[in-house]
Each structure stands twice: as C-alpha cells, then as structure tokens.
Design an enzyme around this catalytic site. Structure first.
Site, PDB file in Angstrom:
ATOM      1  N   LYS A   1      87.932 -37.240 125.962  1.00  0.00           N
ATOM      2  CA  LYS A   1      89.002 -36.547 126.682  1.00  0.00           C
ATOM      3  C   LYS A   1      88.386 -35.742 127.817  1.00  0.00           C
ATOM      4  CE  LYS A   1      88.401 -32.670 126.170  1.00  0.00           C
ATOM      5  NZ  LYS A   1      87.253 -31.745 126.365  1.00  0.00           N
TER       6      LYS A   1
ATOM      7  N   TYR B   1      93.751 -29.437 125.127  1.00  0.00           N
ATOM      8  CA  TYR B   1      93.988 -29.293 123.680  1.00  0.00           C
ATOM      9  C   TYR B   1      95.356 -28.669 123.411  1.00  0.00           C
ATOM     10  CZ  TYR B   1      89.201 -30.557 122.474  1.00  0.00           C
ATOM     11  OH  TYR B   1      88.030 -31.253 122.294  1.00  0.00           O
TER      12      TYR B   1
HETATM   13  P1  NAD Z   1      76.924 -32.979 128.822  1.00  0.00           P
HETATM   14  O1  NAD Z   1      76.661 -32.454 130.180  1.00  0.00           O
HETATM   15  O2  NAD Z   1      76.265 -32.315 127.668  1.00  0.00           O
HETATM   16  O3  NAD Z   1      76.538 -34.524 128.761  1.00  0.00           O
HETATM   17  C1  NAD Z   1      76.942 -35.442 129.762  1.00  0.00           C
HETATM   18  C2  NAD Z   1      75.982 -36.605 129.762  1.00  0.00           C
HETATM   19  O4  NAD Z   1      76.353 -37.503 130.814  1.00  0.00           O
HETATM   20  C3  NAD Z   1      74.530 -36.187 130.032  1.00  0.00           C
HETATM   21  O5  NAD Z   1      73.684 -36.850 129.145  1.00  0.00           O
HETATM   22  C4  NAD Z   1      74.288 -36.659 131.448  1.00  0.00           C
HETATM   23  O6  NAD Z   1      72.931 -37.022 131.678  1.00  0.00           O
HETATM   24  C5  NAD Z   1      75.192 -37.878 131.532  1.00  0.00           C
HETATM   25  N1  NAD Z   1      75.546 -38.258 132.892  1.00  0.00           N
HETATM   26  C6  NAD Z   1      75.638 -39.537 133.310  1.00  0.00           C
HETATM   27  N2  NAD Z   1      75.942 -39.588 134.595  1.00  0.00           N
HETATM   28  C7  NAD Z   1      76.025 -38.321 135.027  1.00  0.00           C
HETATM   29  C8  NAD Z   1      76.307 -37.739 136.297  1.00  0.00           C
HETATM   30  N3  NAD Z   1      76.578 -38.489 137.374  1.00  0.00           N
HETATM   31  N4  NAD Z   1      76.353 -36.398 136.369  1.00  0.00           N
HETATM   32  C9  NAD Z   1      76.122 -35.634 135.298  1.00  0.00           C
HETATM   33  N5  NAD Z   1      75.823 -36.143 134.070  1.00  0.00           N
HETATM   34  C10 NAD Z   1      75.791 -37.468 133.940  1.00  0.00           C
HETATM   35  O7  NAD Z   1      78.503 -32.989 128.638  1.00  0.00           O
HETATM   36  P2  NAD Z   1      79.276 -33.131 127.266  1.00  0.00           P
HETATM   37  O8  NAD Z   1      79.629 -31.777 126.764  1.00  0.00           O
HETATM   38  O9  NAD Z   1      78.563 -34.042 126.372  1.00  0.00           O
HETATM   39  O10 NAD Z   1      80.668 -33.779 127.768  1.00  0.00           O
HETATM   40  C11 NAD Z   1      80.785 -35.171 128.018  1.00  0.00           C
HETATM   41  C12 NAD Z   1      82.247 -35.596 127.804  1.00  0.00           C
HETATM   42  O11 NAD Z   1      82.610 -35.334 126.467  1.00  0.00           O
HETATM   43  C13 NAD Z   1      83.268 -34.852 128.675  1.00  0.00           C
HETATM   44  O12 NAD Z   1      84.265 -35.721 129.094  1.00  0.00           O
HETATM   45  C14 NAD Z   1      83.841 -33.806 127.745  1.00  0.00           C
HETATM   46  O13 NAD Z   1      85.181 -33.437 128.059  1.00  0.00           O
HETATM   47  C15 NAD Z   1      83.779 -34.520 126.419  1.00  0.00           C
HETATM   48  N6  NAD Z   1      83.654 -33.597 125.272  1.00  0.00           N
HETATM   49  C16 NAD Z   1      84.515 -33.728 124.244  1.00  0.00           C
HETATM   50  C17 NAD Z   1      84.432 -32.884 123.159  1.00  0.00           C
HETATM   51  C18 NAD Z   1      85.352 -33.053 121.986  1.00  0.00           C
HETATM   52  O14 NAD Z   1      85.360 -32.197 121.109  1.00  0.00           O
HETATM   53  N7  NAD Z   1      86.104 -34.140 121.920  1.00  0.00           N
HETATM   54  C19 NAD Z   1      83.473 -31.873 123.141  1.00  0.00           C
HETATM   55  C20 NAD Z   1      82.596 -31.762 124.208  1.00  0.00           C
HETATM   56  C21 NAD Z   1      82.694 -32.633 125.282  1.00  0.00           C
END
Ligand code: NAD
Length: 370
Positions: free
Chosen positions: A137, A222
């Site tokens: 999401k 949410y």
């Molecule tokens: P994060 O920054 O920790 O991880 C993102 C990952 O994407 C990194 O490994 C990064 O290297 C990679 N990536 C690939 N291409 C990229 C680019 N062009 N720029 C930046 N990073 C790039 O983020 P996250 O917290 O893991 O969030 C990722 C997704 O998951 C988001 O869409 C977020 O909304 C979702 N999320 C959902 C929940 C949930 O509870 N459902 C919780 C946290 C995050």
C-alpha cells in the site's frame, strides 16, 4: 504391531514417572507439528528495505508461502539475503533484468515492497512476466494508475493483491463480525486517527516524486481503508482540510496533516486525521446506537488492543505478515475468499478516495464519489 498396550508396556520407569502427561495428551500434541504437504506459494520479494525485511522474517514461519527469490538493485543486499534465507542464485534479479522471471518456473509471485511511485511500473512488468503480484500500500499514486494495474493483471490472467495486513487481524475481524451481526445496531459514526512524527527529512517518504504525496499516502490510507471495512460501506462524498506547520520539511505536494470527512449511503459519517507531525495517533472508534468498538493501537504491528461495549477484545496476537502471507497463499493457490477483500479493486477504491481528498483540499469543495 504398535498398539497402545505395547506402547505403554515399553515405557521405561523413568518415562512413567514423567508427571501428568496423559496418553491422550501425548497423541494430540504432535498434531500441531504435522508436516504440511499442500500447495506452497513461492514468492520473490522486490525491494529489500525495512518492510521487505519484516515480511521476509515473518514468512519464515509460514507453511503455505515461502520466500524463494529477490529483486534488488544492491548486489550486497542480495548476497546477504541469499545467505540469510537460503536463496539460490538463479532466483536473484535486479531492476534491469527481472522481466526474465517469466522463464523461471520456481517463482509463482512477486511481492513489490518498493517506494510508492515504483509500484505502478513494477506491477505492470511483473504481470507481463506472467507472475502473480502482491503490492504494498498504497497500490499506486492515483486511481488512473491503479486501474491500469488492475486491467494489466486481468489481461495477464494473474492475481493482484494489496498488502492490507489488517484485513486478517483477529480483533479487527471480530469487530467486523459484530457489525455484520447487528450487535452495534445502526452505525452512524466512525473516527480514524492515523499518524506519527516522521524523522529524517531526506527519506523518500518526504519526496513527492517517490511518495506521491505525504502522510495520506503512507499512513492516512489506514483510516480510509479502516473506515470502509469497519462501516462496510463505500463513501459517496468527501471533504478535507490540509494544515502545514513546517513548509521546509513538508514541501509542495507533500502533505503534513489532513483532516477529512466521508459520508455514506446509510447516513453514517466518518471523521479522520492523517498526519506526519503528531504522536500517539493510531486509533479507530465505531459508534452504533446499541454499542461501540474501539481499537488503540488499531493498525500498528501489534499487539492490537481494543474493546467493545461487551468488554475487552481478547483474540490472540499473531505476527501480521505471517498470517497475511499464509492467507494470501490460500487466495492465490486455492481461490480462498478473505472476509475483507485484498484484491486490486480494493486497492483501487482507496486510491479513488485519496484522489478525492487531495481534490477537496485543493478546491475547498465537497467532492462527490461515484
Ligand atoms: P524502505 O525505504 O525501507 O525500503 C524501500 C526499498 O526500495 C529499499 O530497499 C530501496 O533500496 C528500494 N528501492 C528501489 N528503488 C528505489 C528508488 N528508486 N528509490 C528509493 N528506494 C528504492 O521503505 P519501506 O518502509 O520498506 O516501504 C516500502 C513500501 O512498503 C512502501 O510502499 C510502504 O508504503 C510500504 N510499507 C507497508 C507497510 C505495511 O505495514 N503494510 C509498512 C511499511 C512500509
């Protein structure tokens, strides 16, 4: 032959002195560990960041879903994940070559866990490669993108699911059950408060290009989604007001705080808050003429806590992502129907409301939803 009598006769004195363990308990106990030999969803995770790691760890406890592959732009991370999760080299891809996953018979689905703006192009590519997709999401940045993703997955004959982990959370499901059973009477009000104080100003969540907006895309969703599953209705109008206290940190197009209201066909209304600037905001409240339900925390990683007019909710806490992946494997492989949908259409409904909320903030007008 191994009969109960011969088994008992074989017990040594030491074993017999084991306290209070009945034969029935002995035979019942191992059933929890009966090896699972049904279908297994073999998953590759795309985006090995914070949440990707949480999902990977949680999947280690799944029976029906297994992490078998990775897609990442960082070779060092791929190596580390290969070691940690025992992932073979042939199941490792980067962002240039992951279309080749179509030729890999050992991967069934890709879980896209990258920054929001990448979901749309990446899901389209995964669908084209003929693999099922689970997408985090918000499913996309707007309803137009979301619709294209739904259409592409339909055309490719693959399933599209959205990582709505709360749709499998037991206390949440109990409130939905009570509402459906009429235990709250007519429900006329819902309140959703979703927010936290965001740190590092350089992170992608505060970059309009990668996040598609601000708190609404990340955490406000949410409250939108929660309002819909708690009330069991789709809104027919929204109003919204944006406030900003820090224009340096929250640049143009990155919302810090939005209050929004939604109206429903039954006459129910919802009042919600989405913010990146306040603490302790993770609360749902549902009010019916005969009773109420409240959850606080309502959508964090848990344990979720809550009560209704009948008392405290006592359903057990399980790691959300483990249950989600187990259930999603059932949906993809066995056609299971979840109590609250998690498909692309469900993600699209939230995106239509997000579009309307941003429109309402910009124009100051009430926006009607079809
Ligand atoms: P994060 O920054 O920790 O991880 C993102 C990952 O994407 C990194 O490994 C990064 O290297 C990679 N990536 C690939 N291409 C990229 C680019 N062009 N720029 C930046 N990073 C790039 O983020 P996250 O917290 O893991 O969030 C990722 C997704 O998951 C988001 O869409 C977020 O909304 C979702 N999320 C959902 C929940 C949930 O509870 N459902 C919780 C946290 C995050």
């Amino acid at each position: 032959m191994n009969t109960r009598r011969s088994f008992l006769q074989q017990l040594t004195t030491a074993a017999i002195t084991l306290p209070l363990l009945s034969f029935e308990e002995c035979t019942d106990a191992p059933q929890a560990d009966v090896p699972y030999d049904g279908p297994v969803l073999r998953v590759a995770i795309m985006g090995l960041g914070g949440y990707g790691t949480r999902v990977a760890d949680a999947m280690q406890a799944c029976k029906k879903a297994k992490l078998v592959g990775v897609i990442s732009g960082t070779p060092a991370k791929v190596k580390a994940w290969q070691t940690k999760y025992n992932i073979p080299e042939k199941n490792c891809y980067n962002y240039d070559n992951f279309d080749n996953i179509r030729n890999n018979p050992d991967i069934d689905a890709v879980y896209v866990i990258t920054p929001n703006a990448l979901h749309h192009p990446q899901v389209l590519r995964v669908a084209k490669a003929g693999k099922h997709v689970i997408c985090e999401k918000p499913m996309a940045l707007n309803a137009k993108e979301g619709q294209e993703m739904v259409d592409a997955c339909k055309k490719a004959n693959v399933k599209l699911l959205v990582g709505y982990r709360m749709h499998f959370e037991p206390k949440t499901l109990e409130i939905v059950r009570m509402r459906k059973a009429g235990e709250f009477g007519k429900v006329l009000f819902f309140q959703g408060l979703s927010g936290f104080r965001i740190g590092d100003p350089t992170q992608w969540r505060l970059n309009k290009q990668l996040a598609g907006g601000g708190s609404m895309m990340d955490i406000g969703i949410y409250s939108i989604n929660g309002t819909r599953y708690m009330l069991g209705e789709e809104p027919i109008w929204v109003t919204a007001q944006e406030t900003k206290t820090d224009k340096e940190k929250f640049k143009e197009g990155v919302d810090e705080t939005i209050q929004f209201q939604m109206g429903f066909p039954s006459g129910a209304v919802a009042s919600c808050l989405s913010t990146y600037a306040m603490s302790n905001l993770d609360r749902f409240f549902l009010d019916g003429v005969n009773g109420y339900a409240e959850l606080q925390p309502s959508t964090g990683y848990g344990p979720i806590k809550g009560r209704t007019h009948k008392g405290e909710l006592t359903q057990p806490h399980n790691t959300h992502q483990t249950v989600q992946m187990e259930e999603m494997a059932g949906i993809i492989l066995e056609g299971k129907q979840p109590e609250i949908p998690v498909d692309g259409e469900e993600g699209l409904r939230d995106l239509k409301i997000i579009d309307a909320i941003y429109e309402a903030c910009k124009t100051g007008k009430r926006i009607d939803l079809k």
